[in-house]
Design a protein around this motif. Structure first.
Motif, PDB file in Angstrom:
ATOM      1  N   ALA A  56      70.900  38.136 157.739  1.00  0.00           N
ATOM      2  CA  ALA A  56      71.845  37.166 158.295  1.00  0.00           C
ATOM      3  C   ALA A  56      73.160  37.828 158.675  1.00  0.00           C
ATOM      4  CB  ALA A  56      72.101  36.039 157.290  1.00  0.00           C
ATOM      5  N   ARG A  59      72.546  39.868 161.862  1.00  0.00           N
ATOM      6  CA  ARG A  59      72.418  38.975 163.020  1.00  0.00           C
ATOM      7  C   ARG A  59      73.787  38.412 163.422  1.00  0.00           C
ATOM      8  NH1 ARG A  59      68.664  36.426 161.059  1.00  0.00           N
ATOM      9  NH2 ARG A  59      66.990  37.605 162.033  1.00  0.00           N
ATOM     10  N   LYS A  60      74.633  38.178 162.429  1.00  0.00           N
ATOM     11  CA  LYS A  60      75.975  37.672 162.721  1.00  0.00           C
ATOM     12  C   LYS A  60      76.798  38.715 163.452  1.00  0.00           C
ATOM     13  CE  LYS A  60      79.451  34.747 162.238  1.00  0.00           C
ATOM     14  NZ  LYS A  60      79.471  33.408 162.846  1.00  0.00           N
ATOM     15  N   THR A  85      61.802  32.330 157.872  1.00  0.00           N
ATOM     16  CA  THR A  85      62.719  32.263 159.002  1.00  0.00           C
ATOM     17  C   THR A  85      62.492  33.457 159.902  1.00  0.00           C
ATOM     18  OG1 THR A  85      65.035  32.296 159.711  1.00  0.00           O
ATOM     19  CG2 THR A  85      64.547  33.391 157.645  1.00  0.00           C
ATOM     20  N   PHE A  88      66.530  32.108 163.964  1.00  0.00           N
ATOM     21  CA  PHE A  88      67.112  30.903 163.385  1.00  0.00           C
ATOM     22  C   PHE A  88      66.069  29.788 163.249  1.00  0.00           C
ATOM     23  CE2 PHE A  88      70.768  33.114 165.193  1.00  0.00           C
ATOM     24  CZ  PHE A  88      71.631  33.100 164.098  1.00  0.00           C
ATOM     25  N   GLU A 196      68.080  27.797 154.741  1.00  0.00           N
ATOM     26  CA  GLU A 196      69.099  27.163 155.582  1.00  0.00           C
ATOM     27  C   GLU A 196      70.497  27.448 155.050  1.00  0.00           C
ATOM     28  OE1 GLU A 196      68.636  23.071 156.481  1.00  0.00           O
ATOM     29  OE2 GLU A 196      66.796  23.360 157.656  1.00  0.00           O
ATOM     30  N   LEU A 199      71.388  31.106 155.830  1.00  0.00           N
ATOM     31  CA  LEU A 199      71.776  31.325 157.219  1.00  0.00           C
ATOM     32  C   LEU A 199      73.103  30.654 157.555  1.00  0.00           C
ATOM     33  CD1 LEU A 199      68.379  30.993 159.145  1.00  0.00           C
ATOM     34  CD2 LEU A 199      69.658  33.072 158.614  1.00  0.00           C
ATOM     35  N   SER A 200      73.321  29.465 157.001  1.00  0.00           N
ATOM     36  CA  SER A 200      74.550  28.729 157.326  1.00  0.00           C
ATOM     37  C   SER A 200      75.796  29.446 156.824  1.00  0.00           C
ATOM     38  CB  SER A 200      74.496  27.313 156.746  1.00  0.00           C
ATOM     39  OG  SER A 200      74.555  27.344 155.325  1.00  0.00           O
ATOM     40  N   SER A 202      75.822  32.766 156.632  1.00  0.00           N
ATOM     41  CA  SER A 202      75.665  34.135 157.165  1.00  0.00           C
ATOM     42  C   SER A 202      75.440  35.153 156.054  1.00  0.00           C
ATOM     43  CB  SER A 202      76.889  34.533 158.003  1.00  0.00           C
ATOM     44  OG  SER A 202      77.016  33.679 159.118  1.00  0.00           O
TER      45      SER A 202
END
Length: 235
Positions: A56, A59-60, A85, A88, A196, A199-200, A202
């Motif tokens: 994450a 990816r950010k 995942t 996203f 979730e 990911l939310s 990061s």
């Protein structure tokens, strides 16, 4: 087995475990399998060069970065939920009714099938943020899984899972799933909620589970073998 909790630097800065400013400085300790080791020892063993950000975070930093599938895990006493995942896109995967070595080997097998290279394991916490008796069990399983994963260059992280079961129930109700379907799929949806949340945020606040074996640490630093057809040259 060493665990390190990372509160990441702003995303434009390099992700490093930097050596402490003073050799006399005290270091936070983490208890795993009734053994206590310090962050200082990890820095010494790895020469201060540990660079293992979760997917994450990568990816950010780079929205064009490809790869890095993540397997979410909701560990229970009798049932373990898995979710996946890819980018996203998050989906519940399956529920396993296994324990011990059989469970660990099955998780590794599924990760291979799904081309995942990291595990995000939900860590139980109470409403005030403190760990629970179940947390110790989860840490033990995570530690054993981390050893198996490191053999393949895969990483294991712990993610606060407080409230994810309630979120999973609400999600299934909103989707109109029947009571029987909810009971069968609850653990998988709880694992999806863990992903979730991961990911939310990061990946901030995740805790890396790091094997103490130096050879396994080196395998983690090298990472899994890259698929030339999937990864770009810059990765």
């Amino acid at each position: 087995m060493l665990t390190q909790r990372f509160l990441f630097e702003p995303i434009h800065k390099p992700f490093l475990l930097n050596p402490p400013p003073s050799k006399t400085q005290s270091f936070q300790q983490h208890r795993v399998w009734n053994k206590t080791v310090t962050i200082k020892s990890a820095i010494t063993e790895l020469g201060g060069e540990l660079q293992l950000p979760p997917n994450a975070v990568r990816r950010k930093r780079d929205p064009q970065w490809r790869g890095g599938f993540s397997l979410g895990i909701d560990l229970g006493m009798a049932r373990t939920g898995l979710a996946l995942t890819k980018g996203f896109n998050i989906r519940p995967l399956t529920v396993l009714e296994l324990r011990g070595q059989k469970l660990e080997l099955r998780i590794i097998s599924i990760a291979e099938q799904q081309e995942a290279d990291e595990f995000i394991i939900g860590l139980p916490r109470s409403s005030d943020g403190k760990e629970t008796p179940q947390s110790n069990i989860v840490r033990s399983v995570a530690g054993r899984l981390a050893v198996r994963a490191a053999e393949r260059g895969w990483r294991v992280y712990l993610q606060d899972e407080h409230g994810t079961t309630t979120e999973a129930v609400d999600r299934m109700i909103n989707m109109g799933l029947s009571k029987s379907s909810q009971q069968k799929k609850l653990d998988a949806y709880a694992a999806m909620m863990v992903l979730e949340r991961y990911l939310s945020t990061s990946g901030q606040g995740t805790e890396l589970v790091l094997p103490k074996n130096h050879e396994l640490q080196e395998k983690l630093r090298r990472g899994p073998p890259k698929d030339a057809d999937f990864f770009s040259d810059e990765d």
